[in-house]
Each structure stands twice: as structure tokens, then as C-alpha cells.
Design a protein around this motif. Structure first.
Motif, PDB file in Angstrom:
ATOM      1  N   GLY A 209       0.814  -1.214   0.000  1.00  0.00           N
ATOM      2  CA  GLY A 209       0.000   0.000   0.000  1.00  0.00           C
ATOM      3  C   GLY A 209       0.842   1.257   0.000  1.00  0.00           C
ATOM      4  N   LEU A 210       0.207   2.348   0.437  1.00  0.00           N
ATOM      5  CA  LEU A 210       0.805   3.682   0.428  1.00  0.00           C
ATOM      6  C   LEU A 210       1.154   4.070   1.860  1.00  0.00           C
ATOM      7  CD1 LEU A 210       1.310   5.519  -2.025  1.00  0.00           C
ATOM      8  CD2 LEU A 210      -0.724   6.797  -1.387  1.00  0.00           C
ATOM      9  N   TRP A 211       2.379   4.602   2.044  1.00  0.00           N
ATOM     10  CA  TRP A 211       2.876   4.887   3.385  1.00  0.00           C
ATOM     11  C   TRP A 211       3.598   6.225   3.407  1.00  0.00           C
ATOM     12  CZ3 TRP A 211       1.713   1.091   7.015  1.00  0.00           C
ATOM     13  CH2 TRP A 211       1.321  -0.137   6.490  1.00  0.00           C
ATOM     14  N   GLN A 212       3.637   6.827   4.598  1.00  0.00           N
ATOM     15  CA  GLN A 212       4.405   8.047   4.803  1.00  0.00           C
ATOM     16  C   GLN A 212       5.483   7.768   5.838  1.00  0.00           C
ATOM     17  OE1 GLN A 212       2.540  11.417   6.809  1.00  0.00           O
ATOM     18  NE2 GLN A 212       3.498  12.819   5.372  1.00  0.00           N
ATOM     19  N   PRO A 213       6.757   7.952   5.478  1.00  0.00           N
ATOM     20  CA  PRO A 213       7.832   7.697   6.444  1.00  0.00           C
ATOM     21  C   PRO A 213       7.933   8.818   7.467  1.00  0.00           C
ATOM     22  CG  PRO A 213       8.748   8.476   4.375  1.00  0.00           C
ATOM     23  CD  PRO A 213       7.269   8.323   4.152  1.00  0.00           C
ATOM     24  N   ILE A 282       6.436  -5.358  11.826  1.00  0.00           N
ATOM     25  CA  ILE A 282       5.121  -4.718  11.892  1.00  0.00           C
ATOM     26  C   ILE A 282       4.888  -4.267  13.322  1.00  0.00           C
ATOM     27  CG2 ILE A 282       2.645  -5.037  11.585  1.00  0.00           C
ATOM     28  CD1 ILE A 282       3.233  -7.018   9.399  1.00  0.00           C
ATOM     29  N   VAL A 283       4.904  -2.957  13.546  1.00  0.00           N
ATOM     30  CA  VAL A 283       4.773  -2.401  14.892  1.00  0.00           C
ATOM     31  C   VAL A 283       3.357  -2.604  15.419  1.00  0.00           C
ATOM     32  CG1 VAL A 283       5.011  -0.315  16.285  1.00  0.00           C
ATOM     33  CG2 VAL A 283       6.573  -0.727  14.365  1.00  0.00           C
ATOM     34  N   LYS A 284       2.376  -2.157  14.650  1.00  0.00           N
ATOM     35  CA  LYS A 284       0.973  -2.315  14.986  1.00  0.00           C
ATOM     36  C   LYS A 284       0.181  -2.170  13.697  1.00  0.00           C
ATOM     37  CE  LYS A 284       0.561   2.567  16.297  1.00  0.00           C
ATOM     38  NZ  LYS A 284       0.172   3.518  17.366  1.00  0.00           N
ATOM     39  N   LYS A 285      -1.137  -2.147  13.828  1.00  0.00           N
ATOM     40  CA  LYS A 285      -1.976  -2.029  12.647  1.00  0.00           C
ATOM     41  C   LYS A 285      -1.676  -0.729  11.912  1.00  0.00           C
ATOM     42  CE  LYS A 285      -6.827  -2.315  11.184  1.00  0.00           C
ATOM     43  NZ  LYS A 285      -6.820  -1.116  10.342  1.00  0.00           N
ATOM     44  N   ASP A 286      -1.447  -0.833  10.599  1.00  0.00           N
ATOM     45  CA  ASP A 286      -1.174   0.315   9.733  1.00  0.00           C
ATOM     46  C   ASP A 286       0.122   1.026  10.114  1.00  0.00           C
ATOM     47  OD1 ASP A 286      -3.500  -0.206   8.348  1.00  0.00           O
ATOM     48  OD2 ASP A 286      -4.704   1.175   9.531  1.00  0.00           O
ATOM     49  N   GLU A 287       1.093   0.270  10.602  1.00  0.00           N
ATOM     50  CA  GLU A 287       2.387   0.869  10.933  1.00  0.00           C
ATOM     51  C   GLU A 287       3.452  -0.228  10.936  1.00  0.00           C
ATOM     52  OE1 GLU A 287       4.496   3.202  14.678  1.00  0.00           O
ATOM     53  OE2 GLU A 287       2.364   3.548  14.242  1.00  0.00           O
ATOM     54  N   PHE A 288       4.567   0.013  10.265  1.00  0.00           N
ATOM     55  CA  PHE A 288       5.680  -0.935  10.283  1.00  0.00           C
ATOM     56  C   PHE A 288       6.987  -0.157  10.221  1.00  0.00           C
ATOM     57  CE2 PHE A 288       5.409  -0.195   5.757  1.00  0.00           C
ATOM     58  CZ  PHE A 288       6.709  -0.364   5.285  1.00  0.00           C
ATOM     59  N   SER A 289       8.082  -0.836  10.524  1.00  0.00           N
ATOM     60  CA  SER A 289       9.394  -0.202  10.550  1.00  0.00           C
ATOM     61  C   SER A 289      10.399  -1.064   9.804  1.00  0.00           C
ATOM     62  CB  SER A 289       9.858   0.013  12.002  1.00  0.00           C
ATOM     63  OG  SER A 289       9.973  -1.231  12.681  1.00  0.00           O
ATOM     64  N   THR A 290      11.413  -0.418   9.251  1.00  0.00           N
ATOM     65  CA  THR A 290      12.499  -1.105   8.545  1.00  0.00           C
ATOM     66  C   THR A 290      13.808  -0.844   9.277  1.00  0.00           C
ATOM     67  OG1 THR A 290      12.846   0.817   7.098  1.00  0.00           O
ATOM     68  CG2 THR A 290      11.325  -0.894   6.336  1.00  0.00           C
ATOM     69  N   LYS A 291      14.723  -1.800   9.139  1.00  0.00           N
ATOM     70  CA  LYS A 291      16.028  -1.686   9.770  1.00  0.00           C
ATOM     71  C   LYS A 291      17.082  -2.255   8.843  1.00  0.00           C
ATOM     72  CE  LYS A 291      18.702  -3.111  13.822  1.00  0.00           C
ATOM     73  NZ  LYS A 291      18.705  -3.903  15.085  1.00  0.00           N
ATOM     74  N   CYS A 292      18.184  -1.536   8.721  1.00  0.00           N
ATOM     75  CA  CYS A 292      19.319  -2.011   7.938  1.00  0.00           C
ATOM     76  C   CYS A 292      20.332  -2.641   8.886  1.00  0.00           C
ATOM     77  CB  CYS A 292      19.957  -0.860   7.157  1.00  0.00           C
ATOM     78  SG  CYS A 292      21.413  -1.355   6.210  1.00  0.00           S
ATOM     79  N   SER A 340      20.055  11.825   6.361  1.00  0.00           N
ATOM     80  CA  SER A 340      21.065  10.770   6.244  1.00  0.00           C
ATOM     81  C   SER A 340      21.335  10.071   7.566  1.00  0.00           C
ATOM     82  CB  SER A 340      22.365  11.353   5.702  1.00  0.00           C
ATOM     83  OG  SER A 340      22.875  12.362   6.560  1.00  0.00           O
ATOM     84  N   GLN A 341      20.951  10.672   8.689  1.00  0.00           N
ATOM     85  CA  GLN A 341      21.226  10.043   9.978  1.00  0.00           C
ATOM     86  C   GLN A 341      20.339   8.829  10.243  1.00  0.00           C
ATOM     87  OE1 GLN A 341      20.294  12.716  13.189  1.00  0.00           O
ATOM     88  NE2 GLN A 341      18.271  13.219  12.372  1.00  0.00           N
ATOM     89  N   TYR A 342      19.256   8.666   9.485  1.00  0.00           N
ATOM     90  CA  TYR A 342      18.345   7.541   9.718  1.00  0.00           C
ATOM     91  C   TYR A 342      18.897   6.231   9.164  1.00  0.00           C
ATOM     92  CZ  TYR A 342      14.656  10.665  11.352  1.00  0.00           C
ATOM     93  OH  TYR A 342      13.921  11.571  12.075  1.00  0.00           O
ATOM     94  N   ASP A 343      19.724   6.289   8.108  1.00  0.00           N
ATOM     95  CA  ASP A 343      20.302   5.080   7.505  1.00  0.00           C
ATOM     96  C   ASP A 343      19.226   4.058   7.151  1.00  0.00           C
ATOM     97  OD1 ASP A 343      22.992   5.532   7.117  1.00  0.00           O
ATOM     98  OD2 ASP A 343      23.524   5.040   9.178  1.00  0.00           O
ATOM     99  N   ASN A 344      18.107   4.548   6.646  1.00  0.00           N
ATOM    100  CA  ASN A 344      17.001   3.689   6.192  1.00  0.00           C
ATOM    101  C   ASN A 344      16.381   2.882   7.328  1.00  0.00           C
ATOM    102  OD1 ASN A 344      15.290   2.977   4.089  1.00  0.00           O
ATOM    103  ND2 ASN A 344      16.430   1.139   3.567  1.00  0.00           N
ATOM    104  N   CYS A 345      16.566   3.325   8.570  1.00  0.00           N
ATOM    105  CA  CYS A 345      15.881   2.717   9.713  1.00  0.00           C
ATOM    106  C   CYS A 345      14.707   3.633  10.054  1.00  0.00           C
ATOM    107  CB  CYS A 345      16.829   2.562  10.888  1.00  0.00           C
ATOM    108  SG  CYS A 345      18.260   1.502  10.542  1.00  0.00           S
ATOM    109  N   LEU A 346      13.565   3.358   9.436  1.00  0.00           N
ATOM    110  CA  LEU A 346      12.442   4.290   9.477  1.00  0.00           C
ATOM    111  C   LEU A 346      11.175   3.590   9.936  1.00  0.00           C
ATOM    112  CD1 LEU A 346      13.085   6.029   6.035  1.00  0.00           C
ATOM    113  CD2 LEU A 346      13.614   6.966   8.290  1.00  0.00           C
ATOM    114  N   THR A 347      10.225   4.407  10.370  1.00  0.00           N
ATOM    115  CA  THR A 347       8.876   3.948  10.702  1.00  0.00           C
ATOM    116  C   THR A 347       7.908   4.537   9.688  1.00  0.00           C
ATOM    117  OG1 THR A 347       9.399   3.801  13.061  1.00  0.00           O
ATOM    118  CG2 THR A 347       7.072   3.926  12.465  1.00  0.00           C
ATOM    119  N   TYR A 348       6.989   3.713   9.206  1.00  0.00           N
ATOM    120  CA  TYR A 348       6.044   4.120   8.167  1.00  0.00           C
ATOM    121  C   TYR A 348       4.623   3.985   8.695  1.00  0.00           C
ATOM    122  CZ  TYR A 348      10.090   3.455   5.110  1.00  0.00           C
ATOM    123  OH  TYR A 348      11.335   3.519   4.532  1.00  0.00           O
ATOM    124  N   ARG A 349       3.787   4.951   8.309  1.00  0.00           N
ATOM    125  CA  ARG A 349       2.371   4.925   8.673  1.00  0.00           C
ATOM    126  C   ARG A 349       1.529   4.945   7.408  1.00  0.00           C
ATOM    127  NH1 ARG A 349       4.754   8.700  12.258  1.00  0.00           N
ATOM    128  NH2 ARG A 349       4.744   7.988  14.435  1.00  0.00           N
TER     129      ARG A 349
END
Length: 589
Positions: A209-213, A282-292, A340-349
Motif C-alpha cells: 500500500g501507500l505509506w508516509q515515512p 510490523i509495529v501495529k496495525k497500519d504501521e511498520f518499521s524497517t532496519k538495515c 542521512s542520519q536515519y540510515d534507512n531505519c524508518l517507521t512508516y504509517r
């Protein structure tokens, strides 16, 4: 014995033998003749009773209003036997009943292909035949296509050659010029659609789907889609400033694919060294996070200076020497350090595309617009009764992502002056400020005894107005209601020119417009301090472009529709979209 012989149909007829003996014997002295007559009477009685039962059963089976079935050999009034044996044989034929198991395999394949994939494992427990049929590739291929839009063919990709450089460039990263690309792709020879559905598509269906970081005030737009044997997270980036009509740019942030037959692998795509190990939670409903898990792949040999120059060329399409505005240089450097400080470790909603309802001024959707030194930003245009709202999906340190950047009052159209007077900023300001003062008086009860219907609380009443547009009984309309303005045919296009003194990042803008409305735009200081809604004018050029003139800033923003296809982005209900908009403002406020 004679009676038994006649019942079995053997020997001569009893009547014939009786007549022969009668002629030879004296009936007065031979007692056997009396016994034969008694046996003849008993047999006749049995035949008559059998005929009656057969006729009754036949009439009952034919039902009311139906004629009785004529059975050959049945006993009639004359005393004929049912089958020549003197009795009715038992009905040994059982009625045939077809079940689902009795259907041909090709029919079962068609039936099973139309069922949800989640129901197929339980169906395999019914019997051995079902379990064998559910191993058919056709069933799982159709489920992959119907539920997830998977359109690539496993067998076709094997014929073309999966280990080709073209496929590697398409799936991985065009910037990687490595000869070891074959090692980076899995082996699909022994993989089938059932494995892809069971271990890749279905377990990760919640992140499509569609997400906002969550990248502070900058935000973003991510679309997670099924692309062949991969689930890829594409980050959509606006074109280089100020080319607002150019297509969007895409950058892969992560991918999930089948590295083994029964295991899906997550890989980070950030950086310039190709895919590497990553993780998704998957953190919770309609929210997940990525980690490098290998952030060293994000570093470049030349250090931060090389990373900044590469990022600047990708983000802005220019070098730092080409940017002469010092304030703009500071904003660009600030964004690079922050992101750049996030290094692709983000949370998306999760976010949704705005729904389209009859009567809207134009089709809602996503637009890219110019915001001065901040460059191009992505805005979501949605309609709420007599108002249109522009919500930022990407933002800046002044007005962050998630905030309401534009609000248009569709019940207050503005008639532009003649083309000769449009170049005067004073004339345009006079028209807009007259409407602005009227709105302020109507919203302030101390200055006016009544308020405009629906004007109290710009956020309140939106859902009620949308319910009216969905078919409920609307309130009594006024002569200036935006619903009437949007439902009625738009006037003929009229000439348009920007007033003198108004700054525009893009000098190439349409010279005709359809209609104009009064609206407000949100401005704030650095860090979203002292936010304020300032008056302006909304200009609708066509179905894919509109503009907004900020009176206080003397600035013009041009917006162009994003035409990319965004998958799995439709809102399930209107209430879910409204709730999402409220949540977006709380994320950054």
C-alpha cells in the motif's frame, strides 16, 4: 407341488392338466380334483392381490394429477401377472447422488481457483483427491494474480533467462556495475506459485500500500507493491525543481523475495553497494518499521563530502556551486544532515488516496507543487463538502509534512478582472481581501448576529457534508454554495496572467484558467513557529493543474497532478480517510 410349479413358471399349465384328468377320472370318486381346484383358487387370489399392490404403488409414485405408469407384465383386471412369475420383484435400483468429489478434475480446478487462498489449505484436508488437485500450479497462479496483481510468469521467466543482466538492472539498482550479479539473485528453478503465495505474498500482505515515512518535517511517499517475484518499497521523489510537469522519480528502499524455497528474505536497497541484509517489523496495525543490518553499505569511499555531492545531484539535479542563494544552500545542507542520519531505519504509517465523489470540482489526488527555496513538495488534494484541502505529504522545516497547507472555500468564487487589470497586484489584493473580511465577520459572532451555515470549525462538519454528498438530505443551499458551483458547468476559460511583483519558481504556467476561489494558505516560521492562515486565491487551470497566489508572501505556487499508478492505496471507507487526515496532522504537530 403343483401350485409351486405354477408359481415358478415350470411345467404345463394347471388348467390343461386338470382338464385332461377330468376327462379321464370320475369327479365323484377322485378327491384329488377337489384339491386341485382349491390350489387354483389360492393362486388366483395371490395374483389378484399382487396386481392391486403394483397399481397402487405406481399411482402413488406418479403423484397427483399424473397418469399411472404402465408396467409390462403387470396384473390387470383379467389377472395377468406382473412379470410372468405371479409377483412384483423388489426395487433394487438406488438413486444416484452426485457430490463435489465426483466432479471432473478440470471443473474442480476452476472452482478452487475462485476461492481465497487462505481457504485452500483447509480444503486440502477434505480428501486425498482435493489435496492432489490443490497442487496444480494454475490454482495458485490465479490466486497470486487476483489477490496481489502478480503478472509475471514463472515458466516464462525461466525461458527468457532469469539470470540476465537486464533483469538484474530492473530488480536491483541500475547504478551497480558489478559482474557478480548472478550471486545476488536466488535460484527459482524449483520454486512454484504455491511457495510464492504461502511464504512471500500472503505473510507480507499487510505492508502493501501507500505509506508516509517518519522523517521529521520532511516526510515522504512510499508505495509497497508486488513486482514479479519481489515485494519492493519504492520511494517516490518529486522531479527536480522547478520542473513541476516532469514525471516522478523512484528509488527502491527495500525488497522482500524468496531466497530459498520456503523462506522470504528482506534486503535493504539504500546506498550504492547493492542489496544487503535488512529487517522489517510490523509495529501495529497500519504501521511498520524497517532496519538495515549493514549500514556500512551506505558509506562511500570519499566520506561524507562525496556522499553529500552524490545526494545533491540526485535530489536537486545540480551541484552546490550552481546554487547561488545562501539561504537555499543552508536549507539543502540541513535536509541532507537530517535525513542521512536515519540510515534507512524508518517507521512508516499508512495513508490513503482521497476518494472521488460526484460533484467534486476535479478529481482529487496527489500533486507536486513549488514551494520557493524548499523546492518541489507533494500535496494531497481532497474535497470535503464546500471546502477543498491540500495536505502536505512532504514538508520542510517551516511547514512540516502532514499539515494543512491549503484550504479552499468552494462557496466563494472570485471573478478575475479584465486581462489588462490582472497585472496589478493592488487590484487582485482588493478582490481577495474583500472576501477575506466578509469571512472574518461571519465567523466572529461579536461582529455578526449569525454565522454562515457550516462555517464554525473548519475541521468540524466535514463528515456531515460528505454524508450529504453521499446521498443524505443536505441542508438548504444558498446562492453561493460551492456544491452548486461545482455541480454546475464551469464557465468558459478566461485569460490569466500573474500580477507584477509576484514571484514564481516556474515562469512556464498556463495562460488561461477555468475558475478561481477564495482560500487560505498556511505559513510559519522555522521550526513551525507562529503558524498562520493567510488569504490567497486558488486558480483552477485544468483537470491536472492548479495554482495558488499567496498575497502576504507575494508568491505563486504551481501544482501538477502525479499520474503514476499507486497500488493498494484506495481508502476502504470515507470515515477511514477522514481519520487518516486527522492522524497525519498529529504526527508532526
Amino acid at each position: 407341488m403343483a401350485a409351486c410349479a405354477r408359481l415358478c413358471g415350470v411345467g404345463q399349465s394347471r388348467r390343461c392338466r386338470r382338464r385332461q384328468r377330468k376327462n379321464q377320472r370320475d369327479p365323484d370318486t377322485d378327491p384329488e380334483l377337489d384339491l386341485d381346484e382349491e390350489e387354483e383358487r389360492i393362486v388366483g387370489t395371490m395374483q389378484t392381490e399382487g396386481s392391486a399392490r403394483c397399481t397402487a404403488d405406481t399411482a402413488a409414485s406418479s403423484g397427483p394429477g399424473k397418469a399411472a405408469i404402465s408396467i409390462p407384465g403387470a396384473v390387470t383386471a383379467a389377472g395377468t401377472s406382473v412379470n410372468g412369475l405371479g409377483f412384483e420383484p423388489p426395487n433394487t435400483t438406488k438413486p444416484t447422488r452426485n457430490t463435489l468429489v465426483d466432479l471432473p478434475p478440470e471443473v474442480l480446478v476452476e472452482i478452487f481457483s475462485s476461492l481465497p487462498g487462505t481457504a485452500l489449505p483447509n480444503l486440502a484436508l477434505v480428501c486425498k483427491k482435493f489435496r492432489q488437485i490443490l497442487n496444480t500450479e494454475t490454482i495458485w497462479r490465479r490466486r497470486c494474480m487476483a489477490e496481489f496483481g502478480m503478472c509475471e510468469d514463472l515458466r516464462k521467466m525461466e525461458v527468457v533467462g532469469l539470470y540476465s543482466k537486464d533483469l538484474y538492472v530492473k530488480r536491483i539498482n541500475p547504478r551497480v556495475k558489478s559482474g557478480r550479479f548472478m550471486k545476488l539473485l536466488p535460484d527459482y528453478e524449483h520454486m512454484d506459485y504455491r511457495d510464492v503465495y504461502t511464504h512471500l505474498l500472503h505473510p507480507n500482505r499487510h505492508i502493501l500500500g501507500l505509506w508516509q515515512p517518519d522523517i521529521g518535517p520532511y516526510g515522504g511517499l512510499l508505495n509497497v507493491v508486488v513486482d514479479g517475484f519481489f515485494i519492493i518499497g519504492w520511494m517516490f521523489l518529486p522531479p527536480h525543481d522547478p520542473r513541476v510537469d516532469d514525471v516522478m522519480r523512484r528509488r527502491p528502499l527495500f525488497r522482500i523475495h524468496m531466497w530459498e524455497k520456503s523462506k522470504a528474505t528482506v534486503e535493504c536497497m539504500y546506498g550504492h553497494k547493492g542489496p544487503h541484509k535488512g529487517d522489517i517489523q510490523i509495529v501495529k496495525k497500519d504501521e511498520f518499521s524497517t532496519k538495515c543490518n549493514q549500514t556500512d553499505h551506505h558509506r562511500m569511499p570519499g566520506g561524507r563530502q562525496e556522499e553529500f555531492r552524490t545526494w545533491l545531484e540526485e535530489e536537486w539535479g545540480r551541484t552546490l556551486e550552481d546554487i547561488f542563494n545562501e539561504h537555499m544552500q543552508e536549507l539543502i545542507l540541513m535536509k541532507f544532515i537530517y535525513t542521512s542520519q536515519y540510515d534507512n531505519c524508518l517507521t512508516y504509517r499508512r495513508i490513503y488516496l482521497p476518494p472521488y465523489l460526484p460533484g467534486d470540482l476535479l478529481r482529487p489526488g496527489l500533486f507536486k507543487g513549488t514551494y520557493g527555496s524548499h523546492g518541489l513538495e507533494i500535496v494531497m488534494l481532497s474535497f470535503h463538502g464546500r471546502r477543498a484541502k491540500g495536505t502536505k505529504l512532504t514538508g520542510d522545516p517551516n511547514v512540516p509534512a502532514g499539515q494543512l497547507t491549503l484550504e479552499i472555500d468552494l462557496s466563494r468564487p472570485i471573478q478575475l478582472p479584465e486581462i489588462e487589470k490582472q497585472s496589478s497586484m493592488e487590484e487582485l489584493s482588493r478582490l481577495v481581501l474583500e472576501v477575506h473580511e466578509q469571512v472574518q465577520r461571519e465567523r466572529n459572532p461579536a461582529q455578526s448576529g449569525s454565522t454562515e451555515p457550516g462555517a464554525e470549525g473548519q475541521e468540524g462538519g466535514g463528515r456531515e457534508e460528505n454524508q450529504n454528498r453521499l446521498g443524505a438530505a443536505p441542508a438548504t443551499p444558498t446562492a453561493t454554495e460551492g456544491a452548486e458551483a461545482s455541480a454546475s458547468p464551469l464557465p468558459a476559460p478566461q485569460p490569466f496572467v500573474l500580477p507584477l511583483g509576484v514571484m514564481a519558481r516556474n515562469e512556464v504556467y498556463p495562460r488561461t484558467c477555468k475558475i478561481c476561489f477564495y482560500g487560505t494558505g498556511l505559513i510559519a516560521g522555522h521550526g513551525f513557529t507562529s503558524p498562520e492562515q493567510t488569504p490567497g486565491i486558488f486558480i483552477l487551470f485544468d483537470d491536472n493543474r492548479f495554482g495558488f497566489i499567496w498575497l502576504e508572501l507575494k508568491s505563486f505556487s504551481l501544482y501538477s497532478r502525479i499520474t503514476d499508478t499507486l497500488q493498494y492505496a484506495e481508502a476502504p471507507t470515507l470515515e477511514a480517510f477522514e481519520e487518516m487526515l486527522k492522524s497525519m496532522q498529529s504526527w508532526t504537530s
